[in-house]
Design an enzyme around this catalytic site. Structure first.
Site, short mmCIF file in Angstrom:
data_model
loop_
_atom_site.label_atom_id
_atom_site.label_comp_id
_atom_site.label_asym_id
_atom_site.label_seq_id
_atom_site.Cartn_x
_atom_site.Cartn_y
_atom_site.Cartn_z
CD GLU A 1 -3.37 -6.57 3.56
OE1 GLU A 1 -3.38 -7.32 2.54
OE2 GLU A 1 -2.79 -5.47 3.57
CD GLU B 1 -2.89 -1.21 2.32
OE1 GLU B 1 -2.34 -1.45 3.41
OE2 GLU B 1 -4.11 -1.03 2.20
#
Ligand code: NAI
Length: 708
Positions: A130, A110
């Site tokens: 995740e 990210e």
């Protein structure tokens, strides 16, 4: 600037370095440090562009997983949140090049996507893993990734969580260039090249987002796959919703939705369970009375006795780890059969792309078949995997004692027998240990390591370390009947059969537990493993059963009829040639008849009762095992059940699941079964006490650590 982030310069290019070993996790202090660097760069007219790089072995390998627990327990310290930092980076007027080596996972990717360009070392990997922790990206990963890589790749990466290699990242547009050689030097010269061009913001890109019409099948397929392959999990579906939002909504609104979904996942029982599993897998390696410095016995060569189902698989596991292994059988025919199976298994692995032919050829050279114990004197480790029977095992160990060098580890793969009794047939019981592999040994990850009364610390430490080397997860257990896994499995299966005898259908029992998340229902598992295995063990131990106690009969009666399961074409189910299970009305009729003869009243059984009866049978036995000290911690039992018995990871294992339900509630239900079904359901004393004190199984370990 914080200690965790440094800002230096190479003439007109600023270099921001994150130094937060070991993996440069985005822990508190890192975002603040990067933000301060970006502010300085903006003010410094001599700087034309910047490179952001990780110090040490990797870029940012992810978020600090401990931080998630702090947020859900309200202990998070605040600080600069990652999403705000990423906007700041993206808004920098001077282009920022993200230089990736090692891994850019989760928050790391990210962060990288907020830069204006990304370059990577050819060995680097990127990913949004995740979901493996029951989460979705929470810092706009679901919004920026499809803008770089397109909806299809973006949704696959966010929903499945698998890593992507640098070359593929380049192909999909996640990185802009691969840098051979020195990454920093290559990144600085790349930064110089692009310094004059306008800096594009990832969040403003729409060129790869596709049309609604193009995206419809992408998301439909992704949802179908998630429901099939990640059954019962909410995070993959949330990740798909979030990526879909990226294709439909403006960036800010997509981020808001992602935030909401991320928070839902973070506070869910599923993500707490998966995070418990993540830490649990590391925890089980720690053994309180065996310090890290314990000497390890070098295992350079090994031997396996018995080339049957388990011995063959174990030989493959050792060979796969590069350890030469002698494989001994009783006669030539059995040896030929064993070797043929090994060849067949390897051929399947090659066909499935798991191994190359060359790898397999090398492994096969490491497996040396034999009919004698002659060369055993060289072996550092011997694993016995002959038929399950005390007399035979003791004969084999007496022979091993005679032929093996002093200091060699003598291990048994027994699944039920007493390790101390086996050890007593040698003059070196301190060298004897149980290594209980699960079938198929070359596939299943679990290794129960059974500690005998006098097994030496060196032997235990070596077995634990070896488990890692051969790609297994080793869990140390004590020497009780069935050890931990099978001891608990026994009451679990027993209840499943009782339920059938009380009127539930075979299909209803299996599907209730399958829907709970088990890889397979218990009756289908029985058919797969062979119903005769348990039947023989029950016959052997029948004299130990308390008189008058309820006994399951349906499974044994099926065995009397020769219905052993898949291998005989029929058990609880019928099987066609491709071993597909088909419901068998004959079984329903037979069980009804046997139950009438035995006087078992018939009734409607709800799916909820099926799950409670079977899963709480695991929990109650697990509580006894824990209190008796045969498992070191509740989490050890959980890790055993997740890796050896197909318990769903998103429920954290049976003990964690009970803690989640609340031990008072579990205890009350067990007491209800106790009243209705008698003494087999007597609540475990530990469960009773913890429930009364409002505690959890996890607290029991804290009590013990405090007492030690
Ligand atoms: P198996 O019947 O497939 O193989 C046993 C092999 O040992 C046979 O090939 C037999 O010829 C050989 N053997 C017997 N005496 C021998 C001797 N003196 N020297 C060399 N070889 C000899 O049995 P399986 O299933 O592989 O089980 C082996 C052990 O592993 C048992 O203790 C069993 O309880 C345990 N185990 C089995 C599991 C399973 O799912 N099958 C799972 C975990 C443990």
């Amino acid at each position: 600037m914080s200690d965790l982030v440094q800002l230096t310069k190479d003439n007109d290019i600023a270099i921001i370095t994150i130094n937060n070993p070991p993996v440069n996790a985005v822990s508190p202090g890192v975002p603040e440090g990067i933000a301060a660097a970006i502010e300085q760069i903006a003010k410094d007219d001599s700087v034309k562009a910047a490179v952001l790089i990780g110090g040490g072995k990797t870029f940012v390998a992810g978020a600090d997983i401990k931080e998630f627990g702090k947020i859900t327990s309200g202990k998070s310290g605040g600080g600069l949140e990652l999403p705000s930092l990423l906007l700041k980076i993206e808004d920098s007027r001077k282009p920022i090049v993200m230089a990736i080596h090692g891994t850019a996972f989760g928050g790391g990717l990210e962060l990288a996507m907020s830069g204006h360009y990304r370059v990577a070392a050819p060995s680097a990997q990127v990913g949004q893993p995740e979901v493996k922790l029951g989460l979705i990206p929470g810092a706009a990963g679901t919004q920026r990734l499809p803008r770089l890589a397109g909806a299809a790749k973006g949704v696959e990466m966010c929903a499945e969580g698998n890593p992507v290699k640098a070359a593929d990242a380049l192909k999909f547009g996640i990185v802009d260039r691969l840098v051979d050689g020195d990454l920093l030097a290559g990144s600085v010269s790349f930064a110089r090249e692009i310094a004059k061009a306008p800096a594009h913001k990832t969040r403003e890109r729409t060129d790869k987002l596709g049309t609604a019409e193009q995206n419809l099948p992408v998301f439909t397929t992704a949802r179908e796959n998630a429901r099939k392959k990640q059954r019962g999990m909410m995070a993959p579906l949330a990740a798909i919703d979030a990526v879909e939002a990226a294709t439909r909504l403006p960036f800010d609104e997509g981020c808001k939705l992602e935030r909401k979904l991320f928070t839902d996942c973070l506070f869910s029982d599923q993500s707490k369970a998966l995070i418990h599993v993540f830490f649990g897998e590391r925890e089980v390696a720690k053994i309180p009375d065996i310090p890290k410095e314990t000497p390890i016995i070098p295992v350079n060569t090994a031997a396996v006795v018995g080339a049957g189902t388990m011995g063959g698989g174990i030989a493959m596991v050792l060979a796969n780890a590069g350890i030469p292994v002698l494989l001994k059988e009783a006669d030539q025919a059995a040896l030929d059969r064993g070797l043929a199976n090994i060849h067949k298994n390897y051929a399947t692995s090659v066909k499935r792309g798991r191994f190359t032919q060359q790898f397999v050829d090398e492994r096969l050279k490491l497996i040396q078949p034999t009919l004698s114990y002659e060369a055993f004197a060289n072996a550092d480790l011997v694993i016995e995997a002959v038929f399950e029977g005390m007399t035979l095992k003791r004969e084999v160990f007496a022979e091993l004692d005679r032929v093996c060098k002093s200091g060699a580890i003598l291990a048994s793969n027994t699944s039920t027998l007493n390790i101390d009794e086996i050890a007593a047939s040698t003059a070196r019981p301190q060298s004897v240990i149980g290594t209980h592999f699960f079938s198929p040994a070359n596939v299943m990850r679990l290794l129960e390591i059974v500690r005998g009364k006098v097994t030496s610390k060196e032997v235990i430490a070596t077995a634990m370390q070896l488990s890692k080397k051969i790609g297994k997860i080793g869990v140390l257990v004590g020497n009780c009947r069935g050890f931990v896994g099978n001891r608990m499995f026994h009451p679990y299966v027993r209840e499943s059969v009782f339920l059938v005898e009380e009127g539930a259908s075979v299909e209803a029992v299996d599907s209730a537990l399958y829907d709970f998340g088990m890889a397979m229902g218990p009756l289908a598992v029985g058919d797969l493993a062979g119903l005769d295995v348990g039947w023989r063990i029950r016959k052997e131990y029948r004299h130990l059963e308390k008189p008058g106690i309820r006994q399951a009969f349906a499974g044994d009666n099926l065995c009397e009829m020769g219905r052993y399961g898949q291998k005989t074409g029929a058990g609880w189910y019928k099987y066609d040639e491709s071993r597909r299970a088909i419901s068998d009305p004959e079984v329903a009729n037979l069980v009804r008849k046997w139950s009438a003869e035995a006087g078992v009243p018939q009734r409607q059984v709800s799916p909820e009762e099926i799950v409670d009866r079977c899963v709480y049978a695991l929990v109650n036995e697990g509580a006894r095992i824990l209190e008796e000290g045969f498992a070191l911690r509740a989490v050890d039992i959980d890790i055993i059940y997740l890796n050896g018995y197909g318990f769903p990871a998103h429920r954290g294992g049976p003990m964690w699941y009970a803690d989640t339900v609340g031990l008072k509630k579990v205890y009350d239900r067990i007491e209800e079964f106790h009243q209705a079904h008698g003494e087999l359901w007597e609540p475990a004393p530990l469960l009773k006490r913890l429930a009364a004190e409002g505690k959890k199984f996890a607290d029991f370990n804290k009590e013990q650590t405090a007492a030690a």
